[in-house]
Design a protein around this motif. Structure first.
Motif, PDB file in Angstrom:
ATOM      1  N   ALA A  77       4.943  10.366   7.142  1.00 17.69           N
ATOM      2  CA  ALA A  77       5.390  10.278   5.749  1.00 17.69           C
ATOM      3  C   ALA A  77       6.589   9.338   5.648  1.00 17.69           C
ATOM      4  O   ALA A  77       7.581   9.511   6.347  1.00 17.69           O
ATOM      5  CB  ALA A  77       5.769  11.663   5.241  1.00 17.69           C
ATOM      6  N   CYS A 122       0.848  -1.204   0.000  1.00 14.93           N
ATOM      7  CA  CYS A 122       0.000   0.000   0.000  1.00 14.93           C
ATOM      8  C   CYS A 122       0.879   1.248   0.000  1.00 14.93           C
ATOM      9  O   CYS A 122       1.991   1.230   0.530  1.00 14.93           O
ATOM     10  CB  CYS A 122      -0.827   0.069   1.279  1.00 14.93           C
ATOM     11  SG  CYS A 122      -1.755  -1.423   1.632  1.00 14.93           S
ATOM     12  N   SER A 125       6.078  -1.190   8.201  1.00 21.97           N
ATOM     13  CA  SER A 125       5.695  -1.531   9.572  1.00 21.97           C
ATOM     14  C   SER A 125       5.546  -3.033   9.780  1.00 21.97           C
ATOM     15  O   SER A 125       5.702  -3.533  10.888  1.00 21.97           O
ATOM     16  CB  SER A 125       4.357  -0.860   9.908  1.00 21.97           C
ATOM     17  OG  SER A 125       3.343  -1.324   9.028  1.00 21.97           O
ATOM     18  N   GLN A 136      13.758   0.419   0.815  1.00 27.51           N
ATOM     19  CA  GLN A 136      12.930  -0.611   0.161  1.00 27.51           C
ATOM     20  C   GLN A 136      13.366  -0.814  -1.286  1.00 27.51           C
ATOM     21  O   GLN A 136      13.476  -1.949  -1.762  1.00 27.51           O
ATOM     22  CB  GLN A 136      11.451  -0.193   0.169  1.00 27.51           C
ATOM     23  CG  GLN A 136      10.745  -0.389   1.503  1.00 27.51           C
ATOM     24  CD  GLN A 136       9.344   0.219   1.494  1.00 27.51           C
ATOM     25  OE1 GLN A 136       9.023   1.072   0.665  1.00 27.51           O
ATOM     26  NE2 GLN A 136       8.506  -0.214   2.414  1.00 27.51           N
ATOM     27  N   LEU A 180       2.080  11.534  -3.980  1.00 26.28           N
ATOM     28  CA  LEU A 180       1.529  11.038  -2.709  1.00 26.28           C
ATOM     29  C   LEU A 180       2.104  11.834  -1.538  1.00 26.28           C
ATOM     30  O   LEU A 180       1.371  12.309  -0.655  1.00 26.28           O
ATOM     31  CB  LEU A 180       1.821   9.547  -2.540  1.00 26.28           C
ATOM     32  CG  LEU A 180       1.448   8.931  -1.186  1.00 26.28           C
ATOM     33  CD1 LEU A 180      -0.045   9.035  -0.906  1.00 26.28           C
ATOM     34  CD2 LEU A 180       1.882   7.470  -1.095  1.00 26.28           C
ATOM     35  N   VAL A 226       5.486  -5.862   0.599  1.00 23.94           N
ATOM     36  CA  VAL A 226       6.396  -4.768   0.953  1.00 23.94           C
ATOM     37  C   VAL A 226       5.672  -3.927   1.995  1.00 23.94           C
ATOM     38  O   VAL A 226       4.631  -3.342   1.712  1.00 23.94           O
ATOM     39  CB  VAL A 226       6.749  -3.896  -0.278  1.00 23.94           C
ATOM     40  CG1 VAL A 226       7.809  -2.856   0.095  1.00 23.94           C
ATOM     41  CG2 VAL A 226       7.234  -4.764  -1.432  1.00 23.94           C
ATOM     42  N   THR A 227       6.188  -3.908   3.199  1.00 23.00           N
ATOM     43  CA  THR A 227       5.524  -3.157   4.268  1.00 23.00           C
ATOM     44  C   THR A 227       6.531  -2.716   5.321  1.00 23.00           C
ATOM     45  O   THR A 227       7.150  -3.551   5.990  1.00 23.00           O
ATOM     46  CB  THR A 227       4.354  -3.970   4.903  1.00 23.00           C
ATOM     47  OG1 THR A 227       3.932  -3.321   6.112  1.00 23.00           O
ATOM     48  CG2 THR A 227       4.703  -5.425   5.190  1.00 23.00           C
TER      49      THR A 227
HETATM   50  O1  M6R Z   1       3.919   0.158   6.861  1.00 21.95           O
HETATM   51  P1  M6R Z   1       3.558   0.081   5.405  1.00 21.95           P
HETATM   52  O2  M6R Z   1       4.741   0.243   4.513  1.00 21.95           O
HETATM   53  O3  M6R Z   1       2.790  -1.150   5.070  1.00 21.95           O
HETATM   54  O4  M6R Z   1       2.596   1.327   5.145  1.00 21.95           O
HETATM   55  C1  M6R Z   1       1.974   1.494   3.906  1.00 21.95           C
HETATM   56  C2  M6R Z   1       1.379   2.870   3.774  1.00 21.95           C
HETATM   57  O5  M6R Z   1       0.383   3.101   4.742  1.00 21.95           O
HETATM   58  C3  M6R Z   1       2.437   3.975   3.881  1.00 21.95           C
HETATM   59  O6  M6R Z   1       3.491   3.777   2.992  1.00 21.95           O
HETATM   60  C4  M6R Z   1       1.815   5.358   3.607  1.00 21.95           C
HETATM   61  O7  M6R Z   1       1.419   5.436   2.263  1.00 21.95           O
HETATM   62  C5  M6R Z   1       2.817   6.474   3.960  1.00 21.95           C
HETATM   63  N1  M6R Z   1       2.309   7.269   5.052  1.00 21.95           N
HETATM   64  C6  M6R Z   1       3.109   7.407   2.820  1.00 21.95           C
HETATM   65  O8  M6R Z   1       4.044   8.382   3.180  1.00 21.95           O
END
Ligand code: M6R
Length: 361
Positions: free
Chosen positions: A154, A56, A104, A162, A238, A101-102
């Protein structure tokens, strides 16, 4: 703390050379073209025929960079928005590797897509920043991007780490699936070895604050790119909307004339990202928007004079391999968004309505 910076976001933007060194440490030998990825020795991906990325937001854009890298080297690969993948899962089997790809490792949409993939018999891999996260625990394998903690909502340094990680992992997959290393891999790895210093050069010499000021009263902000610059255009837009609350959109450069061009006016600056590979075509798209009176700001290598001659302003990046240029261009766009948001006095580290980790579907 914020280490003297006004916001975590700016601190984390400046941490990128260090974060990238941590991501790459011990993993590449650019002179010989060797790659060593902890739990992924040669042969790890024998039997895999295709690779799907699910993610996402910013991580989705890193996924797009990953599938581009892998597919351009001969292995079928696609990237899906996790929320859509969870609704209509494409056919997968035990020859499919699905990479979540995440940053968190806790994003509900991504976890749910990975669970769908797993239930359909695919092999799953978490590419994450957080050791012990749900994604890391639930997937068959995990590769850590080692960017260090990211506090700002952000995503900044984690995107860079990544993209570096999907490329190294991508090359390992390509070697196992295709049976030989990519022809240009020494050049790619040497570009990654130079990347931390190249990012530092941008941080030291950027004019992003001046550009943000010059265009800060605009009606909307558009970002275009093709090839490896396309995900960077999406990511630039974004970040811009997320923290400045201004209307920003990213488009594939070639798609402009199929609709979005109707939005382009003298008060909608267009940021055109060049990757050094498809520059002539993107330049012709730049001419289309200039004919409508829009100011154009190119994000391009300092070596590219043809581009600089045709645009109003330039955010330069060091000359590098096209598969690495996107990370550099994105650093300029992170700084642009940061300064645009700072001029508008936005709560940069905690934009309204958003959470760092989105744990609902
Ligand atoms: O932890 P994740 O990489 O899964 O999070 C995905 C998105 O919620 C995240 O990248 C979001 O788009 C950012 N706040 C953008 O800066």
């Amino acid at each position: 703390g914020k280490g003297g910076y006004e916001h975590y976001m700016l601190k984390e933007i400046h941490e990128q050379p260090t974060a990238l060194r941590q991501t790459l440490r011990g993993r590449i030998e650019h002179v010989t073209g060797d790659i060593s990825l902890e739990d992924f020795p040669e042969g790890t991906f024998d039997g895999i025929r295709r690779v799907q990325f699910v993610a996402c937001g910013t991580s989705y854009h890193a996924g797009l960079a990953g599938s581009h890298f892998i597919e351009s080297r001969g292995v079928p690969s696609q990237t899906f928005l996790a929320s859509e993948y969870a609704v209509s899962t494409p056919p997968v089997d035990d020859e499919t590797l699905v990479i979540g790809v995440t940053q968190s490792g806790e994003t509900a949409d991504t976890l749910s897509a990975l669970r769908r993939a797993n239930a359909s018999g695919a092999r799953t891999l978490a590419l994450t920043n957080v050791i012990g996260s749900t994604a890391a625990r639930e997937c068959d394998d995990a590769l850590f991007i080692r960017a260090g903690p990211e506090i700002g909502v952000a995503a900044t340094k984690t995107f860079s780490s990544q993209v570096a990680s999907v490329s190294l992992l991508g090359e390992r997959i390509v070697r196992d699936v295709v049976g030989h290393r990519s022809e240009d891999i020494e050049a790619v790895l040497s570009a990654f070895a130079d990347l931390p210093d190249h990012v530092q050069q941008i941080l030291d010499f950027t004019k992003a604050h001046r550009i943000a000021k010059r265009y800060h009263d605009s009606d909307a902000y558009f970002f275009i790119g093709r090839g490896t610059a396309f995900p960077v255009a999406l990511e630039g837009a974004l970040k811009f909307k997320e923290i400045s609350y201004e209307h920003a959109e990213g488009f594939a450069a070639g798609e402009l004339k199929h609709g979005p061009l109707a939005l382009v006016t003298p008060t909608t600056p267009v940021f055109a990202v060049f990757d050094g590979q498809n520059d002539e075509k993107t330049l012709s798209n730049v001419k289309e928007v200039e004919a409508r009176g829009a100011p154009v700001i190119a994000v391009t290598s300092d070596a590219n004079e043809t581009v600089s001659q045709h645009v109003d302003d330039v955010l330069t990046i060091p000359d590098t391999h096209p598969d690495v240029a996107g990370v550099l261009a994105n650093v300029q766009l992170q700084l642009l968004s940061y300064h645009a948001a700072a001029l508008l006095d936005r709560p940069i580290d905690k934009p309204r309505n958003l959470a760092k980790s989105v744990t609902v579907e």
